[in-house]
Design a protein around this motif. Structure first.
Motif, PDB file in Angstrom:
ATOM      1  N   ALA A  18      50.647  49.151  37.505  1.00  0.00           N
ATOM      2  CA  ALA A  18      51.200  50.629  37.864  1.00  0.00           C
ATOM      3  C   ALA A  18      51.424  51.480  36.398  1.00  0.00           C
ATOM      4  N   PRO A  19      51.461  50.873  35.328  1.00  0.00           N
ATOM      5  CA  PRO A  19      51.490  51.964  34.122  1.00  0.00           C
ATOM      6  C   PRO A  19      50.265  52.875  34.045  1.00  0.00           C
ATOM      7  N   ARG A  20      49.178  52.019  34.581  1.00  0.00           N
ATOM      8  CA  ARG A  20      47.656  52.925  34.146  1.00  0.00           C
ATOM      9  C   ARG A  20      47.427  53.687  35.433  1.00  0.00           C
ATOM     10  N   ALA A  68      40.982  47.329  35.929  1.00  0.00           N
ATOM     11  CA  ALA A  68      41.939  46.172  35.595  1.00  0.00           C
ATOM     12  C   ALA A  68      41.487  45.103  34.930  1.00  0.00           C
ATOM     13  N   ASP A  69      40.269  45.270  34.469  1.00  0.00           N
ATOM     14  CA  ASP A  69      39.512  44.117  33.911  1.00  0.00           C
ATOM     15  C   ASP A  69      39.806  42.720  34.530  1.00  0.00           C
ATOM     16  N   ARG A  70      39.785  42.690  35.739  1.00  0.00           N
ATOM     17  CA  ARG A  70      40.157  41.487  36.575  1.00  0.00           C
ATOM     18  C   ARG A  70      38.857  41.078  37.109  1.00  0.00           C
ATOM     19  N   ARG A  71      38.480  39.845  36.776  1.00  0.00           N
ATOM     20  CA  ARG A  71      37.069  39.309  37.107  1.00  0.00           C
ATOM     21  C   ARG A  71      37.146  38.669  38.571  1.00  0.00           C
ATOM     22  N   LEU A  72      36.342  39.073  39.189  1.00  0.00           N
ATOM     23  CA  LEU A  72      36.006  38.623  40.610  1.00  0.00           C
ATOM     24  C   LEU A  72      35.201  37.320  40.634  1.00  0.00           C
ATOM     25  N   GLN A  73      35.489  36.075  40.197  1.00  0.00           N
ATOM     26  CA  GLN A  73      34.565  35.068  39.903  1.00  0.00           C
ATOM     27  C   GLN A  73      34.950  33.923  40.284  1.00  0.00           C
ATOM     28  N   LEU A  74      36.209  33.808  41.077  1.00  0.00           N
ATOM     29  CA  LEU A  74      36.701  32.496  41.564  1.00  0.00           C
ATOM     30  C   LEU A  74      35.792  31.857  42.439  1.00  0.00           C
ATOM     31  N   ILE A  75      34.991  32.649  43.219  1.00  0.00           N
ATOM     32  CA  ILE A  75      33.994  32.271  44.111  1.00  0.00           C
ATOM     33  C   ILE A  75      32.832  32.800  43.529  1.00  0.00           C
ATOM     34  N   GLY A  76      32.765  34.134  43.420  1.00  0.00           N
ATOM     35  CA  GLY A  76      31.596  34.781  42.867  1.00  0.00           C
ATOM     36  C   GLY A  76      31.819  36.123  43.313  1.00  0.00           C
ATOM     37  N   PRO A  77      31.145  37.370  42.426  1.00  0.00           N
ATOM     38  CA  PRO A  77      31.485  38.592  42.971  1.00  0.00           C
ATOM     39  C   PRO A  77      30.805  38.926  44.367  1.00  0.00           C
TER      40      PRO A  77
END
Length: 315
Positions: A18-20, A68-77
């Motif tokens: 929210a702040p960004r 958000a610098d959030r990596r989508l790599q639990l499974i893979g992008p």
């Protein structure tokens, strides 16, 4: 109707801290407008240029993850968003359905109520773990085998409309009203169609039948008044302090009699306690009473705080 750019920004920024959001809204909107202007200056139609720009930017969830610098790599992008969407869908109903089914079957076949409820919760937890494991394993295998899956390509046509800013939704109102109607219907149900039975098969009301001459009609009336309150609240469209006051009065009108009946051991049917011997064991009934009182108090306090915060925010 909101523009494609507005819908794209709303879908992107909802997944950003929210702040960004305000800063990123201005930055991203300016970039989109510049890209569209460059295309229109080259002779492209404005609507076509907007669609081209947004399609090139891609899925807003993926863009939000980068911001958000959030990596989508639990499974893979490649498959992460598909895995997340399927897992959320299954976990919303499969564990609850399995747990409820097991609990109801065990209670209907003569199992004591508390063990049946515990078994239902245990089953729901186990099913949630199993669903998470097998769905994740399946996507991990798919990612490594890399079959030629023809996954749907994201386009701006999939963008949802920008949600209207309001304190309450029809879904929330309907859920609250349905819960109160269910509670009101439970009171006569437990008297005439209780799952508890005597040895000879006669049904045992869960609540003391004597309460029909005093508190049970009052509790039903309060619950039905709560349904009317939900409809009024939806018509008003936002929380106000008068609504908070009415909500507090209704909550107290229901909670105080229930707690008083629990404290004085007048809520449960004496025949029910006599039928199920485990309720007569030392401390069992008292423990259930204490848990019920604490739960009622916590729900009451939480409800009052929540409605007060919403009214303050709306004001």
């Amino acid at each position: 109707m909101s523009s494609l750019t507005d819908r794209y920004l709303a879908a992107t920024l909802r997944a950003v801290p929210a702040p960004r959001r305000e800063e990123l809204d201005a930055e991203l909107r300016g970039s989109i407008e510049d890209m569209i202007e460059a295309r229109t200056d080259a002779g492209r139609d404005a609507d076509a240029a907007e669609r081209e720009v947004l399609n090139e930017l891609g899925n807003p969830d993926r863009l939000a993850a980068r911001y958000a610098d959030r990596r989508l790599q639990l499974i893979g992008p490649t498959y992460y968003l598909h895995w997340q969407r399927l897992l959320r869908l299954l976990l919303t109903f499969v564990p609850a359905l399995a747990g409820t089914t097991v609990g109801v079957i065990q209670a209907a076949t003569g199992e004591d109520l508390v063990p049946a409820i515990a078994s239902g919760f245990g089953t729901a937890f186990e099913v949630a773990v199993q669903v998470t494991f097998w769905v994740t394993l399946a996507f991990a295998i798919i990612e490594r085998v890399e079959p030629s899956l023809k996954l749907p390509v994201w386009t701006v046509d999939q963008l949802p409309e920008v949600p209207a800013k309001q304190d309450m939704t029809l879904t929330d109102i309907a859920a609250s009203a349905a819960l109160m109607l269910f509670a009101a219907a439970f009171l006569p149900w437990q008297h005439f169609w209780s799952w508890a039975r005597q040895i000879d098969g006669e049904r045992i009301p869960l609540l003391d039948p004597a309460l029909w001459r005093s508190w049970l009609p009052v509790l039903m009336a309060v619950l039905l008044a709560g349904v009317v309150f939900e409809l009024v609240k939806y018509r008003v469209g936002r929380w106000t302090w008068p609504l908070v006051a009415v909500k507090a009065a209704l909550d107290l009108a229901f909670s105080v009699p229930v707690v008083w009946l629990l404290v004085n051991d007048r809520l449960l049917n004496p025949d029910l306690i006599e039928r199920f011997t485990w309720l007569q064991d030392e401390g069992n009934l008292q423990s259930i009473t204490v848990i019920a009182i604490i739960t009622t108090a916590v729900v009451l306090v939480w409800d009052l705080i929540d409605s007060g915060v919403k009214a303050r925010r709306a004001g």
